[in-house]
Design a protein around this motif. Structure first.
Motif, PDB file in Angstrom:
ATOM      1  N   MET A   1       0.828  -1.207   0.000  1.00 45.37           N
ATOM      2  CA  MET A   1       0.000   0.000   0.000  1.00 45.37           C
ATOM      3  C   MET A   1       0.860   1.254   0.000  1.00 45.37           C
ATOM      4  O   MET A   1       0.650   2.181  -0.767  1.00 45.37           O
ATOM      5  N   SER A   2       1.903   1.255   0.843  1.00 47.85           N
ATOM      6  CA  SER A   2       2.735   2.453   0.994  1.00 47.85           C
ATOM      7  C   SER A   2       3.405   2.845  -0.320  1.00 47.85           C
ATOM      8  O   SER A   2       3.446   4.021  -0.662  1.00 47.85           O
ATOM      9  N   THR A   5       0.902   4.351  -2.688  1.00 47.88           N
ATOM     10  CA  THR A   5       0.499   5.671  -2.176  1.00 47.88           C
ATOM     11  C   THR A   5       1.616   6.688  -2.406  1.00 47.88           C
ATOM     12  O   THR A   5       1.351   7.821  -2.831  1.00 47.88           O
ATOM     13  N   LEU A   6       2.856   6.269  -2.142  1.00 49.80           N
ATOM     14  CA  LEU A   6       3.984   7.190  -2.348  1.00 49.80           C
ATOM     15  C   LEU A   6       4.106   7.590  -3.814  1.00 49.80           C
ATOM     16  O   LEU A   6       4.388   8.749  -4.132  1.00 49.80           O
ATOM     17  N   GLY A  61      -9.984   0.986  -4.016  1.00 45.42           N
ATOM     18  CA  GLY A  61     -10.485   0.688  -2.672  1.00 45.42           C
ATOM     19  C   GLY A  61      -9.484   0.958  -1.569  1.00 45.42           C
ATOM     20  O   GLY A  61      -9.629   0.448  -0.457  1.00 45.42           O
ATOM     21  N   GLN A  62      -8.464   1.784  -1.876  1.00 44.22           N
ATOM     22  CA  GLN A  62      -7.428   2.091  -0.877  1.00 44.22           C
ATOM     23  C   GLN A  62      -7.849   3.321  -0.075  1.00 44.22           C
ATOM     24  O   GLN A  62      -7.339   4.423  -0.293  1.00 44.22           O
ATOM     25  N   SER A  63      -8.769   3.139   0.865  1.00 46.64           N
ATOM     26  CA  SER A  63      -9.287   4.311   1.583  1.00 46.64           C
ATOM     27  C   SER A  63      -8.181   5.010   2.378  1.00 46.64           C
ATOM     28  O   SER A  63      -8.097   6.238   2.392  1.00 46.64           O
ATOM     29  N   ALA A  64      -7.312   4.233   3.011  1.00 40.98           N
ATOM     30  CA  ALA A  64      -6.216   4.847   3.767  1.00 40.98           C
ATOM     31  C   ALA A  64      -5.278   5.592   2.814  1.00 40.98           C
ATOM     32  O   ALA A  64      -4.833   6.702   3.116  1.00 40.98           O
ATOM     33  N   GLY A  65      -5.022   4.978   1.658  1.00 39.40           N
ATOM     34  CA  GLY A  65      -4.147   5.600   0.658  1.00 39.40           C
ATOM     35  C   GLY A  65      -4.695   6.933   0.171  1.00 39.40           C
ATOM     36  O   GLY A  65      -3.944   7.889  -0.003  1.00 39.40           O
ATOM     37  N   VAL A  67      -6.661   9.056   1.751  1.00 35.84           N
ATOM     38  CA  VAL A  67      -6.550  10.097   2.784  1.00 35.84           C
ATOM     39  C   VAL A  67      -5.091  10.553   2.928  1.00 35.84           C
ATOM     40  O   VAL A  67      -4.812  11.749   3.034  1.00 35.84           O
ATOM     41  N   ILE A  68      -4.166   9.584   2.893  1.00 34.82           N
ATOM     42  CA  ILE A  68      -2.739   9.951   2.983  1.00 34.82           C
ATOM     43  C   ILE A  68      -2.336  10.785   1.766  1.00 34.82           C
ATOM     44  O   ILE A  68      -1.649  11.803   1.884  1.00 34.82           O
ATOM     45  N   LEU A  70      -4.215  12.699  -0.103  1.00 32.07           N
ATOM     46  CA  LEU A  70      -4.781  14.042  -0.017  1.00 32.07           C
ATOM     47  C   LEU A  70      -3.994  14.900   0.982  1.00 32.07           C
ATOM     48  O   LEU A  70      -3.635  16.049   0.688  1.00 32.07           O
ATOM     49  N   GLY A  71      -3.717  14.328   2.149  1.00 30.98           N
ATOM     50  CA  GLY A  71      -2.977  15.069   3.170  1.00 30.98           C
ATOM     51  C   GLY A  71      -1.587  15.442   2.691  1.00 30.98           C
ATOM     52  O   GLY A  71      -1.139  16.585   2.844  1.00 30.98           O
ATOM     53  N   ALA A  72      -0.894  14.463   2.091  1.00 32.19           N
ATOM     54  CA  ALA A  72       0.468  14.724   1.619  1.00 32.19           C
ATOM     55  C   ALA A  72       0.460  15.735   0.477  1.00 32.19           C
ATOM     56  O   ALA A  72       1.351  16.592   0.391  1.00 32.19           O
TER      57      ALA A  72
END
Lengths: 96, 535
Positions: A1-2, A5-6, A61-65, A67-68, A70-72
């Motif tokens: 996931m990380s 996301t990165l 479906g990466q809900s945590a991804g 949010v991260i 958007l924040g980043a």
């Protein structure tokens, strides 16, 4: 996931840098004559490109991804604005 | 973005400014401590790491340790048991019961054991009211100080929670009014003009940071306000109105009961076996274990897990506390998934940013930092614009003191803590003295330096020096060295040290740059630059 996301964050940050470098209001305020500002259509297209990685994360479906991402993206957007104002990114001729 | 008549914009600007300036300093303190509290677990691990570390936070052998300390505990307290990692490789086991005080108010009392997670030996034992137990934990005192300041500003319950709830509302008002009054939100997203006019430069800095941070400012304010008001006001009110003051029945209704009441005695289930099973089922590690009705037939073990990879919200698993049989996985609220339960489950991760390890925490740290920057620049802008009036000039002094003094005072806490731990003094008192002492010194420095840029430079230099010296002080005071930490698999110790050294370097470089630009300015411009209280 990380990793995914990165990658999404890096893609959006790169597009934000492109938008920021040729942002018409920023160039006008900084008196920059060496760079042509983007047209409204170009900016809209790039804005959509900046949002695309987040959309893809959401579709996966990466809900945590999401949010991260958007924040980043907002934190990096602020950092890029500071760097552009300080002349760290996108150096060029300044009209006095 | 939003076109409003000029009169409306003026009114909103007044609401934006006054709401910020009246409670802005307290809000700034809450945000600053919140930024640090994102890394609460890491600060606990870094500041009080035991020399060895078990492979898991809830290691094998926990069951035997639980039975051992239960046998040492007054049976009166063997009602409920909470188990959680206490930082530094420790585990806390808290046996507690629900009572009412002389005035008929509900209180919880219990016995807390602090175990070395590797050897399972008891390293500390505390007994008393749960509120008092929290403030007596020496090993996690450094992180607890920050969290207490963030959650309730070190004020007693429920006043502190109520105040931080109001501060959350103030932040929401500032975010919404800021959105409405800024006409060119998107157009000026990248416009940060560096001009001779310091007020206009400061205005741009505030607006740009505020615009980028807007969505998360609202989210963090809303979720923080929810937590404060829920604990201080909403839950007690709900218990009073809907459950005739019976808090236990309220929590049972909200959270759900999976095991029918049966008060007959029964031997507790094997907790190690339950942990093995839940790891297989969930594929994640537990973060907290709660055992209701310990040693009874109707005992229930609830294991709160990390969110699954890629997901935001955590889930919990319930086992019989008597047989160890798996009963069900359940949401945080109720026994079945619901829309309300989903929304409730989102509030924690969105506020704490702890749903995806160091990556999400780093992002939340950056967002919190941006929030603190927006608050401070807003307060500085408001007072600098009115610096011609004596009252606002005095307010400007206070804003500079809190704005630059608070981070420094927070950086002083580890100095008090480490020195006290090494010398056998009371760490909790020592860090409070260090905090207040540096706060007093910074007030004197603000009065002495008088100019905004000089105060900013001094704060950067002092912060850089404080962070530079912190890893060294930790080592000198008997903290774990890098090689020992890495051999024991405790990566967090060198990681936090390196983060501090990097932050120190950034502060010192910024200070050096500021000194260079001050030297480049003619003397008369330096004198005229920025805010000058009393000038």
């Amino acid at each position: 996931m990380s990793g995914v996301t990165l990658l999404a964050i890096a893609c959006s940050a790169a597009v934000l840098l492109l938008i920021g470098r040729r942002d018409p209001k920023r160039l006008r305020a900084a008196g920059r004559c060496d760079l042509a500002p983007y047209s409204a259509a170009q900016r809209r297209g790039l804005a959509a490109a900046a949002l695309l990685p987040g959309l893809l994360l959401a579709l996966a479906g990466q809900s945590a991804g999401v949010v991260i991402w958007l924040g980043a993206s907002v934190a990096l957007g602020w950092l890029l604005t500071q760097m552009l104002a300080a002349g760290v990114a996108g150096r060029g001729k300044v009209r006095r | 973005m939003v076109k409003l008549p000029q009169s409306e914009t003026k009114k909103l600007l007044a609401i934006h400014g006054w709401s910020g300036v009246l409670l802005g300093l307290l809000l700034y303190a809450v945000i600053c401590t919140g930024v640090a509290a994102v890394f609460e677990d890491e600060i606990k691990d870094w500041s009080s790491a035991l020399p060895t570390r078990a492979a898991a936070e809830f290691p094998a052998g926990l069951d035997a340790a639980m039975r051992r300390v239960a046998a040492e505990t007054d049976p009166h307290f063997l009602h409920d048991l909470s188990i959680w990692p206490a930082g530094g490789g420790r585990l806390n086991l808290l046996f507690h019961t629900h009572e009412t005080d002389a005035k008929g108010r509900p209180v919880e009392r219990g016995v807390e054991y602090e175990l070395d997670g590797n050897t399972m030996q008891t390293v500390a034992r505390r007994e008393g009211r749960l509120d008092d137990l929290g403030s007596a934990r020496r090993s996690s005192a450094l992180a607890d100080f920050l969290v207490e300041l963030h959650v309730r500003l070190h004020l007693p319950n429920p006043y502190g929670l109520f105040l931080t709830g109001v501060l959350g509302l103030v932040m929401m008002i500032a975010a919404v009014t800021g959105f409405l009054i800024h006409r060119h939100l998107i157009k000026e997203l990248f416009t940060l003009r560096r001009r001779r006019d310091r007020l206009l430069t400061a205005r741009d800095a505030h607006v740009v940071a505020g615009t980028w941070n807007l969505p998360f400012a609202f989210i963090l304010a809303f979720t923080g306000s929810f937590f404060s008001f829920a604990s201080a006001f909403a839950l007690p009110a709900m218990a009073m109105v809907a459950f005739g003051g019976d808090r236990d029945r309220m929590f049972e209704t909200l959270i759900g009961r999976t095991v029918a009441e049966d008060s007959r005695a029964a031997a507790p289930a094997d907790l190690d076996a339950v942990l093995r099973d839940v790891r297989q089922r969930a594929g994640e590690e537990p973060t907290f274990i709660s055992i209701e009705h310990y040693g009874r037939v109707d005992a229930a073990i609830t294991l709160f897990m990390e969110p699954k990879r890629g997901e935001l919200t955590p889930i919990s698993y319930v086992y019989s506390g008597a047989s160890g049989a798996f009963l069900q996985d359940k949401p945080l609220l109720g026994l079945q998934p619901s829309f309300g339960g989903q929304l409730y489950a989102l509030i924690g991760p969105l506020h704490f940013g702890n749903f995806a390890g160091p990556l999400s925490k780093a992002v939340w740290f950056a967002l919190g930092f941006a929030g603190a920057y927006v608050t401070l620049t807003g307060l500085l802008l408001w007072t600098q614009r009115r610096a011609g009036q004596p009252a606002w000039r005095r307010m400007g002094i206070v804003v500079h003191w809190v704005g630059y003094g608070l981070p420094l005072a927070l950086l002083a806490c580890p100095y008090g803590y480490f020195i006290a731990v090494a010398s056998g003094a009371d760490a909790i008192t020592a860090q409070a003295i260090a905090f207040l002492g540096v706060a007093a010194l910074t007030f004197a420095a603000v009065l002495l330096l008088r100019r905004h840029d000089a105060i900013q430079r001094a704060a950067l230099l002092a912060s850089g020096a404080a962070m530079l010296g912190m890893p060294l002080l930790r080592l000198v005071c008997g903290g774990l060295g890098w090689s020992s930490a890495l051999r024991a698999g405790i990566v967090v110790v060198p990681a936090v040290d390196l983060a501090l050294l990097s932050a120190a370097l950034i502060c010192l470089l910024l200070a050096a740059r500021s000194i260079r630009s001050a030297r480049a300015l003619p003397v008369r411009e330096v004198r005229a630059a920025g805010w000058a209280p009393g000038a």
